[in-house]
Design an enzyme around this catalytic site. Structure first.
Site, PDB file in Angstrom:
ATOM      1  N   HIS A 173       0.868  -1.179   0.000  1.00  0.00           N
ATOM      2  CA  HIS A 173       0.000   0.000   0.000  1.00  0.00           C
ATOM      3  C   HIS A 173       0.908   1.233   0.000  1.00  0.00           C
ATOM      4  O   HIS A 173       2.029   1.188   0.514  1.00  0.00           O
ATOM      5  CB  HIS A 173      -0.836  -0.045   1.280  1.00  0.00           C
ATOM      6  N   ASP A 220       3.143  -4.356   7.944  1.00  0.00           N
ATOM      7  CA  ASP A 220       1.942  -3.545   7.801  1.00  0.00           C
ATOM      8  C   ASP A 220       0.765  -4.509   7.967  1.00  0.00           C
ATOM      9  O   ASP A 220       0.434  -5.266   7.059  1.00  0.00           O
ATOM     10  CB  ASP A 220       1.961  -2.891   6.410  1.00  0.00           C
ATOM     11  N   LYS A 258     -10.288  -0.635  10.316  1.00  0.00           N
ATOM     12  CA  LYS A 258     -10.411  -1.830   9.471  1.00  0.00           C
ATOM     13  C   LYS A 258     -10.734  -3.062  10.314  1.00  0.00           C
ATOM     14  O   LYS A 258     -10.903  -4.151   9.789  1.00  0.00           O
ATOM     15  CB  LYS A 258      -9.115  -2.046   8.694  1.00  0.00           C
TER      16      LYS A 258
HETATM   17  N1  PMP Z   1      -1.715  -0.645   4.564  1.00  0.00           N
HETATM   18  C1  PMP Z   1      -2.679  -1.406   4.036  1.00  0.00           C
HETATM   19  C2  PMP Z   1      -2.360  -2.794   3.583  1.00  0.00           C
HETATM   20  C3  PMP Z   1      -3.966  -0.880   3.894  1.00  0.00           C
HETATM   21  O1  PMP Z   1      -4.925  -1.630   3.358  1.00  0.00           O
HETATM   22  C4  PMP Z   1      -4.227   0.440   4.325  1.00  0.00           C
HETATM   23  C5  PMP Z   1      -5.593   1.058   4.164  1.00  0.00           C
HETATM   24  N2  PMP Z   1      -6.210   0.805   2.934  1.00  0.00           N
HETATM   25  C6  PMP Z   1      -3.194   1.175   4.898  1.00  0.00           C
HETATM   26  C7  PMP Z   1      -1.950   0.602   4.997  1.00  0.00           C
HETATM   27  C8  PMP Z   1      -3.395   2.556   5.391  1.00  0.00           C
HETATM   28  O2  PMP Z   1      -4.247   2.555   6.495  1.00  0.00           O
HETATM   29  P1  PMP Z   1      -4.795   3.926   7.090  1.00  0.00           P
HETATM   30  O3  PMP Z   1      -5.353   4.707   5.939  1.00  0.00           O
HETATM   31  O4  PMP Z   1      -5.847   3.486   8.058  1.00  0.00           O
HETATM   32  O5  PMP Z   1      -3.649   4.600   7.760  1.00  0.00           O
END
Ligand code: PMP
Length: 421
Positions: free
Chosen positions: A138, A215, A241
């Site tokens: 991500h 992560d 999440k």
């Molecule tokens: N890493 C992964 C694998 C994610 O799916 C996400 C959110 N889509 C994030 C990081 C970022 O999370 P946040 O926007 O809650 O900081």
């Protein structure tokens, strides 16, 4: 549900079979109609919905306990501090960290990774060093490392992915070198659902003395995570999440590393004393929590993790796996639809494209049927590019989804096919 109630329930009652109807009834939003149709929520990988127990825990905190934490001698301040620190203990237990000193509250996964990049990174990474990630990451696990590299003269390396969406472990092994200072990888890919072999990755990295950041944004909602068993050095996740609120998440950091890290934000609460010339910093973990934190968010996160514990993480994983298998089978049978990401170890995420239909059109048509999916690059542009795609459609499942949701998705996609020929 309180910690005690959750523990008592799991200790005393025989394991109930997974009652998805009861789980659904605990999420008020699932009763909504969208565009005149009952909501089918298949976007939990972007943000999950919250059960009543979480909403009520936040309400109880806000209506009876709120004051600032760690500051006042008055009763409410102490109550709020207890609620906040109790939430930290729940996170510790949920991840099986050794100590609550290893749990730092942050806004979410993004902030957790930025914390490590700025604090640990700037004191351990220099010119010619390398940070090793994968193509699956991500953006939250790419851009902070690019910024660190730009500031320090280090280089970012990325291990490639096989056509089925699995990490190419051989290539990863080759990229791991004497120059590698940190490995930072997703536990579960949000774009494809691939579960990465994190234990093996940690083993390989540690054999070279390289710490590992995971992560865990997409892992924590779907499976048991034990940071001691995995033996990772940093673990990041987001509350929203895992059935908790937005604006709160946690970073686990091995105490020996965290203790040697400089603070990355200065301000109130992270100090013991302040003079005009210099300050002394607070103990762990508060040294990394400058300013008034998201107290009700932490309380809500604690309630969410207790909720997940009360359902049972193994039971959630088994339920979601059944849905994944069903969705994979049903979608594979649809004409001119291609699944993107077919790794043998997957969380309940189904990414796909349809011949001749833009993913955004799929999303719009499904929305008119009350079905919420995500379309786009999923904040994971490098892996989309590796597959030669600009976007996919993605259905992601949570503890409240059922087989009828899969039926509705398939019917919706059949309608898309009819409209586009
Ligand atoms: N890493 C992964 C694998 C994610 O799916 C996400 C959110 N889509 C994030 C990081 C970022 O999370 P946040 O926007 O809650 O900081």
């Amino acid at each position: 549900m309180s910690t005690n109630a959750a523990v008592a329930r799991s200790a005393l009652s025989p394991k109930p079979t997974y009652d998805v109807a009861r789980v659904r009834s605990e999420f008020p939003i699932l009763a909504r109609q969208i565009n005149g149709k009952p909501l089918v929520y298949l976007d939990s990988a972007a943000s999950s919905q919250r059960p009543l127990t979480v909403l009520r825990a936040i309400e109880l905190y806000e209506t009876t306990m709120h004051a600032n934490v760690h500051r006042g001698v008055h009763t409410l301040s102490q109550t709020a501090t207890e609620a906040f620190e109790n939430a930290r203990e729940i996170v510790r237990r949920f991840l099986n960290a050794r100590s609550a000193r290893e749990i730092v509250f942050v806004r979410g996964t993004t902030e957790a990774i930025n914390l490590v990049a700025n604090s640990w990174g700037r004191s351990h990474v220099g010119p010619g060093d390398e940070i090793l990630i994968t193509y699956l990451e991500h953006h939250a696990n790419i851009v902070p490392w690019q910024m660190l590299c730009a500031a320090t003269g280090a280089q970012l390396r990325a291990a490639p992915v096989r056509p089925n969406g699995e990490l190419d472990l051989e290539a990863f092994r080759e990229l791991l070198s004497a120059r590698t200072r940190l490995v930072a990888v997703a536990h579960v890919s949000n774009a494809l659902g691939t579960i990465l072999p994190v234990q093996e990755i940690v083993h390989l990295a540690h054999a070279r003395g390289v710490p590992v950041l995971l992560d865990g944004a997409q892992a924590v909602p779907h499976q048991t995570v034990d940071v001691q068993a995995i033996d990772c050095d940093f673990y990041a996740f987001s509350g929203h999440k895992v059935y908790g609120p937005t604006g709160i998440g946690a970073l686990y950091a091995r105490e020996s590393l965290l203790a040697a890290m400089p603070p990355w934000q200065g301000g109130g609460d992270m100090i013991l004393s302040v003079g005009i010339e210099s300050s002394t910093y607070n103990e762990l973990p508060w040294r990394f929590e400058a300013g008034t934190p998201n107290i009700s968010g932490a309380v809500g996160l604690g309630a969410a993790l207790e909720y997940v514990e009360s359902l049972g993480r193994t039971a959630i994983a088994a339920h979601e796996h059944t849905l994944l298998e069903l969705a994979t089978e049903r979608l594979s049978a649809l004409p001119r639809l291609k699944l993107i990401g077919t790794a043998s170890a997957k969380a309940a995420v189904v990414s796909f494209v349809m011949d001749g239909v833009h993913p955004h059109d799929i999303g719009t048509i499904l929305d008119s049927e009350g079905i919420a999916i995500r379309t786009g690059h999923h904040c994971a542009m490098p892996i989309m590019e590796a597959f030669g795609l600009a976007a996919t459609a993605r259905a992601s499942f949570g503890c409240y989804n059922n087989a009828e949701d899969v039926d509705r998705l398939v019917e919706g996609l059949q309608k898309v096919r009819k409209l586009f020929g």
